[in-house]
Design a protein around this motif. Structure first.
Motif, PDB file in Angstrom:
ATOM      1  N   TRP A 270      10.172  -4.529 -20.432  1.00 47.67           N
ATOM      2  CA  TRP A 270       9.248  -3.411 -20.330  1.00 47.67           C
ATOM      3  C   TRP A 270       8.907  -3.180 -18.859  1.00 47.67           C
ATOM      4  O   TRP A 270       9.047  -4.074 -18.020  1.00 47.67           O
ATOM      5  N   SER A 271       8.443  -1.982 -18.550  1.00 45.51           N
ATOM      6  CA  SER A 271       7.995  -1.683 -17.190  1.00 45.51           C
ATOM      7  C   SER A 271       7.056  -0.489 -17.232  1.00 45.51           C
ATOM      8  O   SER A 271       7.129   0.350 -18.132  1.00 45.51           O
ATOM      9  N   VAL A 272       6.170  -0.434 -16.249  1.00 50.01           N
ATOM     10  CA  VAL A 272       5.265   0.703 -16.089  1.00 50.01           C
ATOM     11  C   VAL A 272       5.180   1.050 -14.613  1.00 50.01           C
ATOM     12  O   VAL A 272       5.463   0.222 -13.737  1.00 50.01           O
ATOM     13  N   ASP A 273       4.792   2.282 -14.348  1.00 52.99           N
ATOM     14  CA  ASP A 273       4.551   2.735 -12.981  1.00 52.99           C
ATOM     15  C   ASP A 273       3.131   3.266 -12.887  1.00 52.99           C
ATOM     16  O   ASP A 273       2.732   4.149 -13.659  1.00 52.99           O
ATOM     17  N   LEU A 274       2.380   2.730 -11.947  1.00 58.56           N
ATOM     18  CA  LEU A 274       1.006   3.138 -11.719  1.00 58.56           C
ATOM     19  C   LEU A 274       0.877   3.813 -10.357  1.00 58.56           C
ATOM     20  O   LEU A 274       1.702   3.584  -9.459  1.00 58.56           O
ATOM     21  N   PRO A 275      -0.133   4.656 -10.180  1.00 63.12           N
ATOM     22  CA  PRO A 275      -0.307   5.308  -8.881  1.00 63.12           C
ATOM     23  C   PRO A 275      -0.501   4.299  -7.756  1.00 63.12           C
ATOM     24  O   PRO A 275      -1.006   3.200  -7.952  1.00 63.12           O
ATOM     25  N   SER A 276      -0.107   4.708  -6.565  1.00 64.04           N
ATOM     26  CA  SER A 276      -0.217   3.830  -5.397  1.00 64.04           C
ATOM     27  C   SER A 276      -1.675   3.553  -5.055  1.00 64.04           C
ATOM     28  O   SER A 276      -2.595   4.248  -5.498  1.00 64.04           O
ATOM     29  N   MET A 277      -1.862   2.519  -4.248  1.00 62.00           N
ATOM     30  CA  MET A 277      -3.207   2.122  -3.815  1.00 62.00           C
ATOM     31  C   MET A 277      -3.269   2.103  -2.292  1.00 62.00           C
ATOM     32  O   MET A 277      -2.257   1.901  -1.609  1.00 62.00           O
ATOM     33  N   LYS A 278      -4.459   2.309  -1.758  1.00 64.40           N
ATOM     34  CA  LYS A 278      -4.709   2.221  -0.330  1.00 64.40           C
ATOM     35  C   LYS A 278      -5.287   0.841   0.002  1.00 64.40           C
ATOM     36  O   LYS A 278      -5.856   0.168  -0.855  1.00 64.40           O
ATOM     37  N   THR A 279      -5.153   0.445   1.232  1.00 62.31           N
ATOM     38  CA  THR A 279      -5.846  -0.757   1.694  1.00 62.31           C
ATOM     39  C   THR A 279      -7.344  -0.475   1.698  1.00 62.31           C
ATOM     40  O   THR A 279      -7.786   0.513   2.301  1.00 62.31           O
ATOM     41  N   ASP A 280      -8.118  -1.313   1.015  1.00 63.01           N
ATOM     42  CA  ASP A 280      -9.541  -1.038   0.882  1.00 63.01           C
ATOM     43  C   ASP A 280     -10.423  -2.236   1.237  1.00 63.01           C
ATOM     44  O   ASP A 280     -11.650  -2.182   1.096  1.00 63.01           O
ATOM     45  N   GLY A 281      -9.808  -3.337   1.669  1.00 61.12           N
ATOM     46  CA  GLY A 281     -10.590  -4.504   2.048  1.00 61.12           C
ATOM     47  C   GLY A 281     -11.166  -5.280   0.880  1.00 61.12           C
ATOM     48  O   GLY A 281     -11.944  -6.208   1.081  1.00 61.12           O
ATOM     49  N   ARG A 282     -10.788  -4.913  -0.334  1.00 61.87           N
ATOM     50  CA  ARG A 282     -11.315  -5.575  -1.529  1.00 61.87           C
ATOM     51  C   ARG A 282     -10.232  -6.408  -2.196  1.00 61.87           C
ATOM     52  O   ARG A 282      -9.036  -6.168  -2.008  1.00 61.87           O
ATOM     53  N   THR A 283     -10.650  -7.382  -2.991  1.00 68.78           N
ATOM     54  CA  THR A 283      -9.713  -8.093  -3.851  1.00 68.78           C
ATOM     55  C   THR A 283      -9.712  -7.435  -5.226  1.00 68.78           C
ATOM     56  O   THR A 283     -10.723  -6.874  -5.666  1.00 68.78           O
TER      57      THR A 283
ATOM     58  N   ARG B 229       0.829  -1.200   0.000  1.00 71.72           N
ATOM     59  CA  ARG B 229       0.000   0.000   0.000  1.00 71.72           C
ATOM     60  C   ARG B 229       0.871   1.261   0.000  1.00 71.72           C
ATOM     61  O   ARG B 229       2.024   1.252   0.442  1.00 71.72           O
ATOM     62  N   ASP B 230       0.314   2.351  -0.496  1.00 72.47           N
ATOM     63  CA  ASP B 230       0.939   3.676  -0.449  1.00 72.47           C
ATOM     64  C   ASP B 230       2.300   3.724  -1.124  1.00 72.47           C
ATOM     65  O   ASP B 230       3.137   4.566  -0.779  1.00 72.47           O
ATOM     66  N   ALA B 231       2.551   2.827  -2.052  1.00 68.62           N
ATOM     67  CA  ALA B 231       3.808   2.828  -2.815  1.00 68.62           C
ATOM     68  C   ALA B 231       3.470   2.743  -4.292  1.00 68.62           C
ATOM     69  O   ALA B 231       2.543   2.015  -4.689  1.00 68.62           O
ATOM     70  N   ALA B 232       4.186   3.502  -5.111  1.00 66.73           N
ATOM     71  CA  ALA B 232       3.963   3.445  -6.551  1.00 66.73           C
ATOM     72  C   ALA B 232       4.049   2.003  -7.029  1.00 66.73           C
ATOM     73  O   ALA B 232       4.945   1.253  -6.633  1.00 66.73           O
ATOM     74  N   LEU B 233       3.102   1.615  -7.874  1.00 65.91           N
ATOM     75  CA  LEU B 233       3.068   0.236  -8.374  1.00 65.91           C
ATOM     76  C   LEU B 233       4.004   0.120  -9.571  1.00 65.91           C
ATOM     77  O   LEU B 233       3.688   0.598 -10.666  1.00 65.91           O
TER      78      LEU B 233
END
Length: 451
Positions: free
Chosen positions: A73-86, A38-42
């Motif tokens: 290849w590589s990409v960077d996506l915005p970070s995500m929060k813990t949301d209780g979902r899969t 969580r809270d880290a760039a993907l």
């Protein structure tokens, strides 16, 4: 692995070209059932045919790129929060990869030698713990043993849900650590076990001038996968190798190297002060010297040390079977320091300072934890005292408020104290939280306190 290769920027020859492939592929660290930090760039990477267009999507986050001439290849996506979902991760090129049942939480690495590798099924209360190990929010990733001359690109492993069927062969210390963190913090926890029985510390180290072969094969492939921190249980082989106080510098190299390659300067690093052991494999004085080296490591920021002298039921066994308390004591450091739980007592007493008072010496400690006690209700044991001649004798020691006062009629002019300073020491000094005091000696002491 961009950060690993950056660390070796002056040694460009070690960069490993990724062979082109006709299909889009991901490294094994990405898989169904994984936990993303969580809270880290993907940062997501892989291989494809040179020039192939690749798209990546997860939780409404999308990115497109093109494979380079070497197929990478590589990409960077915005970070995500813990949301209780899969969540579902989709990667498309000429083919499509779909990864499912992905959680977002905290990821921890467990590494070291056999006491970290030690399987849950071979520990105290194993049947009880295995039966209760149905934790949908805990995910397990076990990296098999592998050494390579240069940093590898991948590992042969897969994420698994934590179930009674999957947990028996997993690291007991790491499992118990993760179990406690998940229950307390109410978040998904990913656990990555990368350990090797009998290994010294050196093959795990990476510096600007080189890297060990266990690091290359078992850590380097995952350094671009964001993690929260690491726990470490190792040192027995370095005692046998008579490294003693030199282990301080090795721990410094290990911790700073991992923080560099994971691009996480403040990455928590909590470790176990290895247990007493009654065996001729340890030369006289070497285990206490390594204990001091481990305590000195507490001078590094964001480190913590679990002391376990009190939970060894068989001093002939280099593998103490109580790994649940090991995990608990490591988790205490994480809960107090990383998760900022002020009410958690995270360490037993650690030597801080001494003062000579005529015929006695007053010892001050960090981590009083509500006050000093003895584990068995008896008199303090394992204290020795000496004068300028360095001749140590058994001492009388008494708790005096926040201090311990040490003396002996045989030493009218004392200059130094030792506590639990031999390879089979199981001293009884604890704090009110029941956590044991770490062994120490006062002459030119190099240890820290971890406050």
């Amino acid at each position: 692995m961009k950060r690993t290769q950056a660390l070796f920027s002056t040694f460009a020859a070690i960069s490993i070209a990724i062979p082109a492939t006709a299909e889009v592929k991901l490294p094994q660290i990405f898989g169904s059932h994984m936990v993303l930090q969580r809270d880290a760039a993907l940062h997501i990477w892989g291989t494809a045919e040179a020039g192939e267009k690749v798209s990546v999507q997860i939780a409404g986050r999308k990115a497109n790129t093109m494979a380079g001439d070497d197929g990478s290849w590589s990409v960077d996506l915005p970070s995500m929060k813990t949301d209780g979902r899969t969540h579902k991760l989709t990667v498309k090129g000429k083919n499509e990869i779909v990864l499912e049942n992905i959680l977002v939480g905290d990821v921890w690495i467990g590494s070291g030698q056999s006491n970290m590798e030690w399987q849950l099924r071979s520990t105290e209360k194993s049947n009880e713990f295995i039966a209760a190990a149905d934790h949908p929010r805990i995910r397990l990733f076990h990296i098999p043993k592998k050494t390579t001359k240069e940093p590898a690109n991948d590992v042969n492993a897969a994420w698994k849900p934590c179930t009674p069927a999957n947990v028996p062969t997993f690291s007991a210390a790491l499992y118990h650590f993760g179990r406690i963190i998940e229950a307390d913090q109410n978040i998904p926890i990913g656990l990555i076990n990368s350990s090797w029985g009998g290994s010294p510390i050196e093959p795990w180290i990476v510096t600007a001038t080189g890297s060990g072969e266990m690091y290359n094969g078992m850590i380097a492939p995952i350094t671009d996968f964001p993690v929260t921190g690491s726990i470490w249980y190792q040192g027995e082989t370095n005692v046998i190798n008579k490294n003693g106080l030199a282990y301080t510098g090795k721990m410094k190299d290990l911790i700073e190297g991992w923080r560099s390659v994971f691009d996480n300067k403040g990455m928590p690093f909590y470790f176990v002060q290895i247990a007493p052991w009654d065996n001729g494999g340890y030369a006289a004085g070497q285990l206490p010297a390594l204990w001091e080296a481990q305590t000195a490591t507490l001078k590094l920021p964001n480190t913590g040390m679990a002391v376990i002298t009190d939970i060894v039921h068989n001093l002939k066994d280099i593998h103490p079977q109580n790994k649940h308390d090991v995990g608990d004591r490591l988790a205490r450091w994480a809960l107090a320091k990383h998760y900022k739980k002020k009410e958690v007592v995270y360490s037993g007493p650690i030597y801080k300072a001494m003062r000579v008072e005529k015929n006695r010496i007053r010892i001050a400690f960090a981590h009083l934890g509500g006050g000093l006690r003895t584990r068995d209700g008896g008199e303090l044991n394992e204290f020795t005292i000496a004068g300028a001649d360095g001749n140590f004798v058994d001492a009388q020691a008494k708790i005096d408020g926040k201090f311990v006062v040490v003396q002996s009629d045989e030493v009218p002019s004392p200059t130094q104290v030792r506590f639990g300073w031999h390879r089979v020491a199981q001293p009884n000094l604890i704090n009110a939280a029941g956590l044991p005091a770490s062994p120490f000696q006062t002459e030119n002491w190099t240890g820290g306190t971890g406050e």
